[in-house]
Design a protein around this motif. Structure first.
Motif, PDB file in Angstrom:
ATOM      1  N   PHE A 102      15.588  -8.985  12.845  1.00 50.88           N
ATOM      2  CA  PHE A 102      14.491  -8.042  13.098  1.00 50.88           C
ATOM      3  C   PHE A 102      14.289  -7.131  11.892  1.00 50.88           C
ATOM      4  CE2 PHE A 102      14.629  -8.916  17.730  1.00 50.88           C
ATOM      5  CZ  PHE A 102      13.273  -8.936  17.989  1.00 50.88           C
ATOM      6  N   ASP A 103      15.393  -6.669  11.285  1.00 46.90           N
ATOM      7  CA  ASP A 103      15.284  -5.777  10.137  1.00 46.90           C
ATOM      8  C   ASP A 103      14.596  -6.457   8.955  1.00 46.90           C
ATOM      9  OD1 ASP A 103      15.958  -3.170   8.897  1.00 46.90           O
ATOM     10  OD2 ASP A 103      17.211  -4.406   7.594  1.00 46.90           O
ATOM     11  N   LEU A 104      14.948  -7.696   8.678  1.00 47.80           N
ATOM     12  CA  LEU A 104      14.323  -8.429   7.579  1.00 47.80           C
ATOM     13  C   LEU A 104      12.823  -8.614   7.813  1.00 47.80           C
ATOM     14  CD1 LEU A 104      17.073 -11.138   6.982  1.00 47.80           C
ATOM     15  CD2 LEU A 104      16.523  -9.204   5.482  1.00 47.80           C
ATOM     16  N   ALA A 105      12.460  -8.965   9.034  1.00 49.51           N
ATOM     17  CA  ALA A 105      11.038  -9.159   9.354  1.00 49.51           C
ATOM     18  C   ALA A 105      10.286  -7.830   9.369  1.00 49.51           C
ATOM     19  CB  ALA A 105      10.901  -9.863  10.704  1.00 49.51           C
ATOM     20  N   LEU A 106      10.925  -6.789   9.880  1.00 48.94           N
ATOM     21  CA  LEU A 106      10.292  -5.468   9.907  1.00 48.94           C
ATOM     22  C   LEU A 106      10.031  -4.971   8.484  1.00 48.94           C
ATOM     23  CD1 LEU A 106       9.328  -3.165  11.760  1.00 48.94           C
ATOM     24  CD2 LEU A 106      11.625  -2.198  11.553  1.00 48.94           C
ATOM     25  N   GLU A 107      10.965  -5.247   7.575  1.00 44.38           N
ATOM     26  CA  GLU A 107      10.768  -4.872   6.174  1.00 44.38           C
ATOM     27  C   GLU A 107       9.526  -5.553   5.602  1.00 44.38           C
ATOM     28  OE1 GLU A 107      10.910  -3.427   2.381  1.00 44.38           O
ATOM     29  OE2 GLU A 107      11.927  -2.660   4.156  1.00 44.38           O
ATOM     30  N   GLU A 108       9.322  -6.819   5.949  1.00 44.61           N
ATOM     31  CA  GLU A 108       8.105  -7.509   5.516  1.00 44.61           C
ATOM     32  C   GLU A 108       6.865  -6.822   6.085  1.00 44.61           C
ATOM     33  OE1 GLU A 108       7.868 -11.855   5.691  1.00 44.61           O
ATOM     34  OE2 GLU A 108      10.039 -11.850   6.048  1.00 44.61           O
ATOM     35  N   MET A 109       6.920  -6.493   7.364  1.00 44.39           N
ATOM     36  CA  MET A 109       5.765  -5.885   8.022  1.00 44.39           C
ATOM     37  C   MET A 109       5.427  -4.523   7.416  1.00 44.39           C
ATOM     38  SD  MET A 109       4.253  -3.692  10.385  1.00 44.39           S
ATOM     39  CE  MET A 109       5.404  -3.032  11.566  1.00 44.39           C
ATOM     40  N   VAL A 110       6.411  -3.634   7.279  1.00 39.77           N
ATOM     41  CA  VAL A 110       6.102  -2.292   6.776  1.00 39.77           C
ATOM     42  C   VAL A 110       5.741  -2.313   5.294  1.00 39.77           C
ATOM     43  CG1 VAL A 110       7.450  -1.097   8.553  1.00 39.77           C
ATOM     44  CG2 VAL A 110       8.492  -1.546   6.317  1.00 39.77           C
ATOM     45  N   GLY A 111       6.324  -3.235   4.539  1.00 38.55           N
ATOM     46  CA  GLY A 111       5.999  -3.328   3.120  1.00 38.55           C
ATOM     47  C   GLY A 111       4.663  -3.988   2.862  1.00 38.55           C
ATOM     48  N   ASP A 112       4.457  -5.173   3.449  1.00 39.97           N
ATOM     49  CA  ASP A 112       3.247  -5.955   3.189  1.00 39.97           C
ATOM     50  C   ASP A 112       1.991  -5.361   3.820  1.00 39.97           C
ATOM     51  OD1 ASP A 112       4.958  -7.674   1.874  1.00 39.97           O
ATOM     52  OD2 ASP A 112       4.820  -9.273   3.365  1.00 39.97           O
ATOM     53  N   HIS A 113       2.142  -4.677   4.929  1.00 36.09           N
ATOM     54  CA  HIS A 113       0.962  -4.169   5.636  1.00 36.09           C
ATOM     55  C   HIS A 113       0.781  -2.656   5.471  1.00 36.09           C
ATOM     56  CE1 HIS A 113       0.005  -8.034   7.418  1.00 36.09           C
ATOM     57  NE2 HIS A 113       1.307  -8.186   7.547  1.00 36.09           N
ATOM     58  N   LEU A 114       1.826  -1.901   5.756  1.00 39.97           N
ATOM     59  CA  LEU A 114       1.701  -0.442   5.688  1.00 39.97           C
ATOM     60  C   LEU A 114       1.985   0.121   4.299  1.00 39.97           C
ATOM     61  CD1 LEU A 114       3.372   0.455   9.093  1.00 39.97           C
ATOM     62  CD2 LEU A 114       0.942   0.644   8.506  1.00 39.97           C
ATOM     63  N   GLY A 115       2.687  -0.641   3.467  1.00 37.73           N
ATOM     64  CA  GLY A 115       3.000  -0.156   2.120  1.00 37.73           C
ATOM     65  C   GLY A 115       4.101   0.875   2.077  1.00 37.73           C
ATOM     66  N   ILE A 116       5.022   0.846   3.051  1.00 37.82           N
ATOM     67  CA  ILE A 116       6.119   1.823   3.072  1.00 37.82           C
ATOM     68  C   ILE A 116       7.477   1.134   2.982  1.00 37.82           C
ATOM     69  CG2 ILE A 116       4.832   3.676   4.191  1.00 37.82           C
ATOM     70  CD1 ILE A 116       6.149   2.837   6.864  1.00 37.82           C
ATOM     71  N   GLY A 117       7.518   0.021   2.269  1.00 37.10           N
ATOM     72  CA  GLY A 117       8.765  -0.699   2.033  1.00 37.10           C
ATOM     73  C   GLY A 117       9.408  -0.257   0.728  1.00 37.10           C
ATOM     74  N   GLU A 118      10.011  -1.201   0.031  1.00 38.01           N
ATOM     75  CA  GLU A 118      10.789  -0.899  -1.178  1.00 38.01           C
ATOM     76  C   GLU A 118       9.957  -0.252  -2.282  1.00 38.01           C
ATOM     77  OE1 GLU A 118      13.927  -3.071  -4.236  1.00 38.01           O
ATOM     78  OE2 GLU A 118      12.873  -4.285  -2.743  1.00 38.01           O
ATOM     79  N   VAL A 119       8.735  -0.715  -2.490  1.00 38.58           N
ATOM     80  CA  VAL A 119       7.877  -0.131  -3.533  1.00 38.58           C
ATOM     81  C   VAL A 119       7.638   1.348  -3.237  1.00 38.58           C
ATOM     82  CG1 VAL A 119       5.559  -0.186  -4.560  1.00 38.58           C
ATOM     83  CG2 VAL A 119       6.786  -2.326  -4.114  1.00 38.58           C
ATOM     84  N   TYR A 120       7.355   1.661  -1.974  1.00 33.17           N
ATOM     85  CA  TYR A 120       7.141   3.056  -1.561  1.00 33.17           C
ATOM     86  C   TYR A 120       8.400   3.888  -1.792  1.00 33.17           C
ATOM     87  CZ  TYR A 120       6.728   7.012   1.672  1.00 33.17           C
ATOM     88  OH  TYR A 120       6.720   8.265   2.236  1.00 33.17           O
TER      89      TYR A 120
END
Length: 172
Positions: free
Chosen positions: A44-62
């Motif tokens: 779930f954590d790996l997939a959630l990271e994709e979701m928040v990064g790719d869609h909301l823009g609050i993943g690793e780049v943020y």
């Protein structure tokens, strides 16, 4: 704090957001011959990271630009069906609520082979400052994206697992 988005998009957002391309790894199998309970959280954590990064823009780049990022502060996983070594699975995510520094989401994990629900996760994430270790307000662009995603997800049918308490059910 990052004043402009460096990744993700402003919507509209799919309802639900789908994340594909996951499979049970051999090291995730326990002595019962199925995916160990702890690895459901990892998946779930790996997939959630994709979701928040790719869609909301609050993943690793943020996190790297803002000095703040999403911390899981509460999670509730419900197990519906086991997954075995090599089984492929995918996720659906929906936003349930948000405020200026938190988001409340619901995720579903499905078996790729037959689209059967395997597990659900309801969670709360808080934006946390790396400098202070305390909750921090999201910048306006994140709050606007959360509002858009919430609006896009409002029409989804309610999931029976949301806000489901833990307890022993007894017949009276």
């Amino acid at each position: 704090m990052s004043e402009t988005a460096q990744s993700g998009h402003d919507g509209p957002y799919a309802a639900p957001i789908e994340v594909r391309g996951h499979a049970v790894k051999p090291e995730w199998i326990d002595y019962n011959g199925h995916m160990n309970v702890g690895y459901y959280g990892v998946a779930f954590d790996l997939a959630l990271e994709e979701m928040v990064g790719d869609h909301l823009g609050i993943g690793e780049v943020y996190v790297n630009s803002a000095g703040a990022g999403p911390y899981m502060i509460q999670s509730h996983i419900q197990f519906q069906r086991e997954l075995l070594d090599g089984d492929q699975f995918y996720f659906h995510f929906r936003l349930l609520d948000h405020d200026h520094k938190r988001l409340h989401y619901f995720g579903q994990m499905f078996a790729e082979k037959d689209d059967v629900l395997c597990a659900t996760q309801e969670g709360m994430i808080m934006n946390v400052s790396q400098a202070t270790g305390r909750g921090a307000d999201y910048p306006d662009w994140v709050v606007a994206r959360l509002a858009q995603m919430l609006a896009d997800h409002k029409a989804l049918d309610p999931a029976p697992q949301v806000a489901n308490p833990i307890g022993i059910r007894r017949k009276i």
